[in-house]
Write a protein that holds these residues in place. Structure first.
Motif, short mmCIF file in Angstrom:
data_model
loop_
_atom_site.label_atom_id
_atom_site.label_comp_id
_atom_site.label_asym_id
_atom_site.label_seq_id
_atom_site.Cartn_x
_atom_site.Cartn_y
_atom_site.Cartn_z
N GLN A 1 0.87 -1.17 0.00
CA GLN A 1 0.00 0.00 0.00
C GLN A 1 0.91 1.22 0.00
OE1 GLN A 1 -2.54 0.34 3.42
NE2 GLN A 1 -3.35 2.31 2.79
N PHE A 2 0.63 2.17 -0.90
CA PHE A 2 1.47 3.35 -1.07
C PHE A 2 0.71 4.61 -0.69
CE2 PHE A 2 2.78 0.16 -4.16
CZ PHE A 2 4.14 0.08 -3.93
N ASP A 3 1.46 5.68 -0.35
CA ASP A 3 0.83 6.98 -0.12
C ASP A 3 0.76 7.73 -1.46
OD1 ASP A 3 3.36 8.06 -0.62
OD2 ASP A 3 3.69 8.70 1.44
N GLU A 4 0.27 8.98 -1.41
CA GLU A 4 0.09 9.77 -2.63
C GLU A 4 1.41 10.05 -3.35
OE1 GLU A 4 -1.01 11.07 0.48
OE2 GLU A 4 -2.88 9.99 0.22
N GLN A 5 2.52 10.08 -2.61
CA GLN A 5 3.83 10.33 -3.22
C GLN A 5 4.49 9.04 -3.73
OE1 GLN A 5 3.13 11.71 -0.03
NE2 GLN A 5 2.42 13.56 -1.09
N GLY A 6 3.80 7.91 -3.57
CA GLY A 6 4.35 6.65 -4.04
C GLY A 6 5.26 5.95 -3.05
N ARG A 7 5.30 6.41 -1.79
CA ARG A 7 6.12 5.75 -0.77
C ARG A 7 5.39 4.53 -0.23
NH1 ARG A 7 7.19 10.60 3.26
NH2 ARG A 7 4.97 10.55 2.94
N LEU A 8 6.16 3.49 0.06
CA LEU A 8 5.60 2.26 0.61
C LEU A 8 5.15 2.52 2.05
CD1 LEU A 8 5.07 -0.79 0.38
CD2 LEU A 8 7.45 -1.16 1.10
N LEU A 9 3.87 2.35 2.31
CA LEU A 9 3.32 2.54 3.66
C LEU A 9 3.17 1.22 4.40
CD1 LEU A 9 0.40 5.08 3.07
CD2 LEU A 9 2.67 5.53 4.01
N ARG A 10 2.54 0.26 3.74
CA ARG A 10 2.20 -0.99 4.40
C ARG A 10 2.43 -2.18 3.48
NH1 ARG A 10 -0.41 -0.43 8.81
NH2 ARG A 10 -1.65 1.36 9.36
N LEU A 11 2.64 -3.30 4.11
CA LEU A 11 2.61 -4.59 3.43
C LEU A 11 1.55 -5.42 4.16
CD1 LEU A 11 6.39 -5.44 2.96
CD2 LEU A 11 4.75 -4.92 1.16
N ARG A 12 0.66 -6.04 3.40
CA ARG A 12 -0.35 -6.93 3.96
C ARG A 12 -0.23 -8.27 3.25
NH1 ARG A 12 -4.42 -2.55 3.29
NH2 ARG A 12 -4.54 -1.58 5.32
N GLY A 13 -0.13 -9.34 4.05
CA GLY A 13 0.02 -10.61 3.38
C GLY A 13 -0.09 -11.81 4.27
N SER A 14 0.49 -12.89 3.79
CA SER A 14 0.44 -14.17 4.49
C SER A 14 1.85 -14.73 4.60
CB SER A 14 -0.45 -15.15 3.72
OG SER A 14 0.08 -15.40 2.44
N VAL A 15 1.99 -15.61 5.57
CA VAL A 15 3.24 -16.37 5.70
C VAL A 15 2.83 -17.82 5.97
CG1 VAL A 15 3.50 -15.86 8.17
CG2 VAL A 15 5.49 -16.54 6.87
N GLN A 16 3.47 -18.73 5.24
CA GLN A 16 3.14 -20.14 5.35
C GLN A 16 4.40 -20.94 5.59
OE1 GLN A 16 1.21 -21.89 1.92
NE2 GLN A 16 0.30 -23.49 3.18
N ASP A 17 4.29 -21.91 6.50
CA ASP A 17 5.40 -22.82 6.77
C ASP A 17 5.48 -23.81 5.61
OD1 ASP A 17 7.08 -24.91 7.61
OD2 ASP A 17 6.48 -24.69 9.69
N VAL A 18 6.57 -23.76 4.85
CA VAL A 18 6.76 -24.64 3.69
C VAL A 18 7.97 -25.54 3.90
CG1 VAL A 18 5.59 -23.11 2.04
CG2 VAL A 18 8.05 -22.84 2.44
N THR A 19 8.30 -25.80 5.16
CA THR A 19 9.49 -26.60 5.48
C THR A 19 9.43 -27.98 4.85
OG1 THR A 19 9.74 -25.39 7.55
CG2 THR A 19 10.92 -27.48 7.36
N ASP A 20 8.29 -28.68 5.00
CA ASP A 20 8.19 -30.04 4.45
C ASP A 20 8.37 -30.03 2.93
OD1 ASP A 20 7.69 -30.89 7.03
OD2 ASP A 20 5.52 -31.04 6.74
N LEU A 21 7.76 -29.08 2.27
CA LEU A 21 7.89 -28.96 0.82
C LEU A 21 9.34 -28.67 0.43
CD1 LEU A 21 6.46 -28.76 -1.97
CD2 LEU A 21 6.15 -26.33 -1.48
N LYS A 22 9.98 -27.76 1.13
CA LYS A 22 11.37 -27.38 0.82
C LYS A 22 12.32 -28.56 1.07
CE LYS A 22 14.14 -24.10 -0.50
NZ LYS A 22 14.11 -23.58 -1.83
N GLN A 23 12.10 -29.31 2.15
CA GLN A 23 12.95 -30.47 2.43
C GLN A 23 12.78 -31.55 1.36
OE1 GLN A 23 11.81 -31.32 6.51
NE2 GLN A 23 13.50 -30.09 7.31
#
Length: 174
Positions: A122-144
């Motif tokens: 999410q950016f402000d009017e000047q194009g600066r990064l204000l926020r990040l909204r998201g998810s995080v998932q444990d992918v250890t089994d897949l990576k291993q």
């Protein structure tokens, strides 16, 4: 001594039904996140404040009562060899609006886990990064599993080369 009582009565059945449905929805969301080992988060990139859903506390092996998430605290949990991946993805997010990175974390108990972060900016009017909204998932089994397949492929290719070299050597001797 009170002689009269004046008041109103209002039917709040609709509101109570909506509140109950909302609570049931939250419960289902948390159950789904726990099964998928997936949590949601929101980071204020200016203040460094960070909100985590309950599942992220479990993924990182910390207790909500004894740990206050922040961008700095999160980065301290990132494996030192992977911090550049996270920072590079944050820089891309400031340009493209997408944060997408797989990296390792070190839990409080010392266990190393792989996580996949995916977020929108999410950016402000000047194009600066204000926020990040998201998810995080444990992918250890897949990576291993992925790493085991790569190792097995490398070993098979090495065995194939050794066999070819042996056959070439034997052919030359004959």
């Amino acid at each position: 001594n009170a002689v009269k009582l004046v008041g109103t009565v209002q039917d709040i059945t609709g509101r109570k039904l909506v509140e109950k449905a909302l609570e049931e929805s939250r419960t289902r969301l948390e159950e789904a996140q726990a099964r998928a080992r997936l949590g949601h988060w929101e980071a204020d990139m200016l203040s460094g404040e960070l909100y985590w859903s309950d599942e992220i506390y479990r993924l990182f092996g910390v207790d909500r009562e004894h740990f206050t998430p922040s961008v700095d605290a999160f980065k301290q949990a990132v494996h030192p060899e992977d911090i550049w991946l996270v920072e590079e993805s944050e820089q891309r997010a400031a340009q493209t609006g997408i944060h997408d990175v797989v990296h390792r974390i070190i839990r409080k108990d010392g266990e190393v886990r792989y996580v996949h972060e995916l977020a929108r900016s999410q950016f402000d009017e000047q194009g600066r990064l204000l926020r990040l909204r998201g998810s995080v998932q444990d992918v250890t089994d897949l990576k291993q599993t992925e790493l085991a397949l790569i190792q097995a492929k490398d070993e098979a290719e090495s065995a194939s080369r050794a066999k070819s070299e042996f056959l070439a050597s034997m052919s030359h001797e004959l």
